[in-house]
Design a protein around this motif. Structure first.
Motif, PDB file in Angstrom:
ATOM      1  N   GLU A 131       0.502  -1.270   0.169  1.00  0.00           N
ATOM      2  CA  GLU A 131      -0.621  -0.349   0.222  1.00  0.00           C
ATOM      3  C   GLU A 131       1.388   1.293  -0.762  1.00  0.00           C
ATOM      4  O   GLU A 131       0.397   2.197  -0.662  1.00  0.00           O
ATOM      5  CB  GLU A 131      -1.072  -0.061   1.095  1.00  0.00           C
ATOM      6  CG  GLU A 131      -1.920  -0.882   1.315  1.00  0.00           C
ATOM      7  CD  GLU A 131      -1.587  -2.449   1.714  1.00  0.00           C
ATOM      8  OE1 GLU A 131      -2.727  -3.670   1.724  1.00  0.00           O
ATOM      9  OE2 GLU A 131       0.064  -2.603   1.995  1.00  0.00           O
ATOM     10  N   GLU A 132       1.893   1.505   0.523  1.00  0.00           N
ATOM     11  CA  GLU A 132       2.728   2.847   0.958  1.00  0.00           C
ATOM     12  C   GLU A 132       3.472   2.365  -0.763  1.00  0.00           C
ATOM     13  O   GLU A 132       3.380   3.848  -1.162  1.00  0.00           O
ATOM     14  CB  GLU A 132       4.238   2.547   1.985  1.00  0.00           C
ATOM     15  CG  GLU A 132       3.477   2.617   3.135  1.00  0.00           C
ATOM     16  CD  GLU A 132       4.472   1.628   3.824  1.00  0.00           C
ATOM     17  OE1 GLU A 132       4.785   2.412   5.400  1.00  0.00           O
ATOM     18  OE2 GLU A 132       5.356   0.766   4.338  1.00  0.00           O
ATOM     19  N   VAL A 133       4.392   1.310  -1.353  1.00  0.00           N
ATOM     20  CA  VAL A 133       4.444   1.353  -2.856  1.00  0.00           C
ATOM     21  C   VAL A 133       3.360   2.365  -3.772  1.00  0.00           C
ATOM     22  O   VAL A 133       3.839   2.368  -4.219  1.00  0.00           O
ATOM     23  CB  VAL A 133       4.930   0.296  -3.339  1.00  0.00           C
ATOM     24  CG1 VAL A 133       5.809   0.333  -4.978  1.00  0.00           C
ATOM     25  CG2 VAL A 133       6.073  -0.218  -2.418  1.00  0.00           C
ATOM     26  N   ILE A 170       1.658   7.316  -6.735  1.00  0.00           N
ATOM     27  CA  ILE A 170       0.144   7.805  -7.712  1.00  0.00           C
ATOM     28  C   ILE A 170       1.038   9.184  -6.593  1.00  0.00           C
ATOM     29  O   ILE A 170       0.707  10.433  -7.221  1.00  0.00           O
ATOM     30  CB  ILE A 170      -0.813   7.419  -6.114  1.00  0.00           C
ATOM     31  CG1 ILE A 170      -1.350   6.158  -7.337  1.00  0.00           C
ATOM     32  CG2 ILE A 170      -1.766   8.316  -6.632  1.00  0.00           C
ATOM     33  CD1 ILE A 170      -2.469   5.962  -6.268  1.00  0.00           C
ATOM     34  N   ARG A 171       1.740   9.544  -5.737  1.00  0.00           N
ATOM     35  CA  ARG A 171       2.266  10.581  -5.539  1.00  0.00           C
ATOM     36  C   ARG A 171       3.639  11.395  -6.040  1.00  0.00           C
ATOM     37  O   ARG A 171       3.461  12.893  -6.313  1.00  0.00           O
ATOM     38  CB  ARG A 171       2.543  10.959  -4.042  1.00  0.00           C
ATOM     39  CG  ARG A 171       2.900  12.366  -3.157  1.00  0.00           C
ATOM     40  CD  ARG A 171       3.807  12.743  -1.894  1.00  0.00           C
ATOM     41  NE  ARG A 171       5.150  12.008  -1.356  1.00  0.00           N
ATOM     42  CZ  ARG A 171       5.006  10.551  -1.295  1.00  0.00           C
ATOM     43  NH1 ARG A 171       4.080  10.189  -0.882  1.00  0.00           N
ATOM     44  NH2 ARG A 171       6.618  10.023  -1.026  1.00  0.00           N
ATOM     45  N   ALA A 196       0.607   5.409 -13.448  1.00  0.00           N
ATOM     46  CA  ALA A 196       0.872   4.904 -11.553  1.00  0.00           C
ATOM     47  C   ALA A 196       0.824   3.508 -11.555  1.00  0.00           C
ATOM     48  O   ALA A 196       1.282   2.517 -11.916  1.00  0.00           O
ATOM     49  CB  ALA A 196       0.406   5.248 -11.093  1.00  0.00           C
ATOM     50  N   GLY A 197      -0.258   3.099 -13.071  1.00  0.00           N
ATOM     51  CA  GLY A 197      -0.707   1.671 -12.327  1.00  0.00           C
ATOM     52  C   GLY A 197       0.199   0.416 -13.115  1.00  0.00           C
ATOM     53  O   GLY A 197       0.238  -0.518 -13.067  1.00  0.00           O
ATOM     54  N   ALA A 198       0.639   1.062 -14.401  1.00  0.00           N
ATOM     55  CA  ALA A 198       2.339   0.866 -14.891  1.00  0.00           C
ATOM     56  C   ALA A 198       2.907   0.633 -14.409  1.00  0.00           C
ATOM     57  O   ALA A 198       3.803  -0.794 -14.000  1.00  0.00           O
ATOM     58  CB  ALA A 198       2.466   0.911 -16.557  1.00  0.00           C
ATOM     59  N   ASP A 199       3.432   1.441 -13.902  1.00  0.00           N
ATOM     60  CA  ASP A 199       5.119   1.553 -12.705  1.00  0.00           C
ATOM     61  C   ASP A 199       4.516   0.362 -11.612  1.00  0.00           C
ATOM     62  O   ASP A 199       5.212  -0.936 -11.444  1.00  0.00           O
ATOM     63  CB  ASP A 199       5.505   2.388 -12.059  1.00  0.00           C
ATOM     64  CG  ASP A 199       5.425   3.747 -13.008  1.00  0.00           C
ATOM     65  OD1 ASP A 199       6.424   3.063 -13.606  1.00  0.00           O
ATOM     66  OD2 ASP A 199       5.813   4.766 -12.666  1.00  0.00           O
ATOM     67  N   LEU A 200       3.702   0.112 -10.854  1.00  0.00           N
ATOM     68  CA  LEU A 200       2.392  -0.734  -9.852  1.00  0.00           C
ATOM     69  C   LEU A 200       2.888  -2.220 -11.056  1.00  0.00           C
ATOM     70  O   LEU A 200       3.045  -3.035  -9.723  1.00  0.00           O
ATOM     71  CB  LEU A 200       1.726  -0.568  -9.500  1.00  0.00           C
ATOM     72  CG  LEU A 200       1.397   1.026  -8.522  1.00  0.00           C
ATOM     73  CD1 LEU A 200      -0.326   0.743  -8.507  1.00  0.00           C
ATOM     74  CD2 LEU A 200       2.033   0.787  -7.505  1.00  0.00           C
ATOM     75  N   SER A 201       2.369  -2.650 -11.820  1.00  0.00           N
ATOM     76  CA  SER A 201       2.672  -3.539 -12.735  1.00  0.00           C
ATOM     77  C   SER A 201       4.181  -4.100 -12.795  1.00  0.00           C
ATOM     78  O   SER A 201       4.551  -5.593 -12.384  1.00  0.00           O
ATOM     79  CB  SER A 201       2.381  -4.020 -13.951  1.00  0.00           C
ATOM     80  OG  SER A 201       0.971  -3.289 -14.074  1.00  0.00           O
ATOM     81  N   GLN A 202       5.366  -3.460 -12.966  1.00  0.00           N
ATOM     82  CA  GLN A 202       6.658  -3.558 -12.593  1.00  0.00           C
ATOM     83  C   GLN A 202       6.315  -3.982 -10.879  1.00  0.00           C
ATOM     84  O   GLN A 202       7.907  -4.608 -10.728  1.00  0.00           O
ATOM     85  CB  GLN A 202       7.418  -3.122 -13.320  1.00  0.00           C
ATOM     86  CG  GLN A 202       6.989  -2.245 -14.933  1.00  0.00           C
ATOM     87  CD  GLN A 202       6.764  -3.263 -15.799  1.00  0.00           C
ATOM     88  OE1 GLN A 202       8.401  -3.765 -15.810  1.00  0.00           O
ATOM     89  NE2 GLN A 202       6.499  -3.844 -17.446  1.00  0.00           N
ATOM     90  N   VAL A 203       6.155  -3.059  -9.898  1.00  0.00           N
ATOM     91  CA  VAL A 203       6.844  -4.043  -8.962  1.00  0.00           C
ATOM     92  C   VAL A 203       6.026  -5.514  -8.414  1.00  0.00           C
ATOM     93  O   VAL A 203       6.769  -5.853  -7.653  1.00  0.00           O
ATOM     94  CB  VAL A 203       6.691  -2.901  -7.906  1.00  0.00           C
ATOM     95  CG1 VAL A 203       6.535  -2.610  -6.427  1.00  0.00           C
ATOM     96  CG2 VAL A 203       6.816  -1.475  -8.790  1.00  0.00           C
ATOM     97  N   TYR A 204       5.177  -5.393  -8.618  1.00  0.00           N
ATOM     98  CA  TYR A 204       4.430  -6.377  -8.402  1.00  0.00           C
ATOM     99  C   TYR A 204       4.255  -7.354  -8.895  1.00  0.00           C
ATOM    100  O   TYR A 204       4.049  -8.874  -8.525  1.00  0.00           O
ATOM    101  CB  TYR A 204       2.438  -5.835  -7.946  1.00  0.00           C
ATOM    102  CG  TYR A 204       2.311  -5.139  -7.002  1.00  0.00           C
ATOM    103  CD1 TYR A 204       3.100  -4.491  -6.115  1.00  0.00           C
ATOM    104  CD2 TYR A 204       1.066  -4.440  -7.264  1.00  0.00           C
ATOM    105  CE1 TYR A 204       3.103  -3.431  -5.183  1.00  0.00           C
ATOM    106  CE2 TYR A 204       1.010  -3.167  -6.399  1.00  0.00           C
ATOM    107  CZ  TYR A 204       1.664  -3.035  -5.450  1.00  0.00           C
ATOM    108  OH  TYR A 204       0.964  -1.825  -4.473  1.00  0.00           O
ATOM    109  N   LEU A 205       5.280  -7.297 -10.275  1.00  0.00           N
ATOM    110  CA  LEU A 205       4.940  -8.609 -11.284  1.00  0.00           C
ATOM    111  C   LEU A 205       3.503  -9.535 -11.860  1.00  0.00           C
ATOM    112  O   LEU A 205       3.227 -10.736 -12.013  1.00  0.00           O
ATOM    113  CB  LEU A 205       5.787  -9.586 -10.886  1.00  0.00           C
ATOM    114  CG  LEU A 205       6.973  -9.040 -10.617  1.00  0.00           C
ATOM    115  CD1 LEU A 205       8.669 -10.459 -10.188  1.00  0.00           C
ATOM    116  CD2 LEU A 205       7.699  -8.241 -11.897  1.00  0.00           C
TER     117      LEU A 205
END
Length: 450
Positions: A358-360, A365-366, A428-437
């Protein structure tokens, strides 16, 4: 131009040029050398070998570095890339899992310090090979201390990413979290090595260390420190990098004095001199006499002396790189690997960061809010995660509500026909996809805070 200017300086200084740690790129505008040698090493080749990052260090450490690189070819084993589990319970379980360290494990804690917007988080992301920390061109993107974990073979590097060092008056003026005052100082106490990042492309910061950084260095003289001149790709006159190095190190690197002496350039029609500046190393200086820095707090006299000081004379090594360049950062990573000492790992090899998923998410987003919204608007926004669940097709569904203090701010976030908020959600969703795989579907809504 860069290679010609630097090669003249290095050739005339009589420093040893070494084999590159990695294959040099064609047209590379970066270099690697060691300080303190009286003659240039030929080894069957004339001239100098340039590699993706400049690195001024002692020859003893260079020997350790080369041995470490040679050892990597033997007995190394592959690990799956670390990631952040999208489930907070799974992430907590991973953080509590016992480290899967080998018998000959090594560890190094690195505190990455610097003024706001120096490129600390960008450098950390590049070292981790994953975008874990928020990055933007605006100051105070990182709001709290967080760590990243880089594990390769038998070595674990713990990267302590800190907010930019700031002052109480600035925290009050910009309504920032008080953690910005405390976290960087507490982080340094944990570190085995301090890395001071300077935006060398900034006209003012390239010539003077931030006063808060100087205070931090002076209060911890027992912790080794290295200087990283970041954003060298934005510096047009590359010979200025040596001048910045001299000023930011007080002319001393690893206990050896260095000097850049500029000369008056002739008109363009005349023949250019052999060199534009000269770098000299005094072999007789083994270190500075009697360090007077305190172990904890500084008194008024010491603070006054620091205010008149441009740089720090106790840096062990200096790197010149672009944190956006993978090959540049690879040289710094190799340095960390060799500097690591025998010791127990703190985390399992699959851990990437101590942040919750959640913090990531809120940090990324920020980042987008800072990137696309003007002035104080992004700093006044708050977030609340409303939904977080697995979708029917295995994608991660996230719904976040953004709260704005003013209607005008809310209109800016939404944008014409909702285009701005849709863009922020998409990126932001695209970046999170890379983090969460895994695929992420991020939905953002905006509301006026009461």
């Amino acid at each position: 131009m860069y290679l010609r200017a630097i090669s003249r300086v290095v050739r005339d200084a009589g420093v040893r040029c070494t084999r590159p740690l990695v294959s040099p790129r064609q047209g590379s505008a970066s270099w690697f050398l060691t300080a303190g040698s009286s003659a240039c090493s030929r080894g069957g080749r004339n001239g100098f070998i340039f590699t993706p990052a400049c690195f001024i260090t002692s020859e003893a450490f260079l020997n350790r570095l080369m041995k470490g690189k040679a050892a990597e070819a033997d007995g190394s084993f592959y690990r799956l890339p670390a990631s952040v589990p999208p489930d907070s319970g799974e992430q907590l379980s991973l953080l509590l899992r016992p480290p899967d360290q080998p018998d000959n494990s090594k560890v190094l804690k690195v505190a990455i310090l610097g003024a706001p917007n120096a490129g600390k988080s960008t450098l950390t992301n590049q070292l981790l090979r994953t975008k874990v920390f928020a990055v933007s061109k605006k100051v105070h993107t990182t709001r709290a201390r967080a760590l990243g974990v880089l594990t390769e073979d038998d070595t674990q590097i713990i990267l302590l990413d800190t907010p930019g060092l700031t002052t109480p008056s600035k925290v009050k003026r910009h309504q920032l979290e008080k953690s910005l005052l405390v976290d960087p100082w507490n982080t340094v106490k944990e570190a085995d090595l301090m890395v001071v990042v300077v935006d060398v492309a900034d006209r003012w910061m390239s010539r003077t260390l931030d006063f808060e950084v100087l205070k931090c260095l002076a209060q911890h003289p027992d912790i080794p420190a290295v200087l990283v001149l970041n954003k060298v790709d934005l510096v047009k006159l590359k010979d200025k990098l040596l001048e910045s190095t001299v000023e930011l190190t007080c002319g001393v690197v690893n206990g050896r004095r260095m000097r850049v002496r500029p000369v008056i350039k002739p008109p363009l029609a005349e023949k250019r001199p052999e060199r534009d500046s000269e770098l000299s190393l005094d072999e007789d200086i083994a270190g500075l006499e009697g360090s007077s820095e305190p172990k904890s707090t500084l008194n008024k006299e010491q603070l006054k002396a620091l205010r008149s000081q441009q740089g720090w004379p106790h840096f062990k090594d200096v790197f010149m790189l672009s944190s956006l360049d993978k090959e540049d950062v690879e040289t710094l990573k190799s340095y960390f690997m060799v500097a690591a000492k025998p010791g127990s790992w703190q985390y399992h090899s699959e851990v990437l960061t101590d942040q919750s998923p959640e913090e990531v998410c809120t940090n990324i987003i920020r980042e987008k809010l800072l990137e696309y919204l003007p002035q104080e608007v992004p700093y006044s926004m708050t977030q609340a995660i409303e939904l977080w669940y697995d979708g029917e097709n295995g994608e991660l569904e996230i719904s976040v509500k953004l709260y704005a203090k003013k209607e005008s701010h809310m209109s800016m976030v939404i944008g014409p026909a909702g285009q701005m908020v849709a863009r922020i959600a998409r990126e932001a969703g695209a970046d999170l996809s890379q983090v969460y795989l895994r695929d992420v579907r991020l939905k953002l809504s905006v509301k006026l805070s009461k």
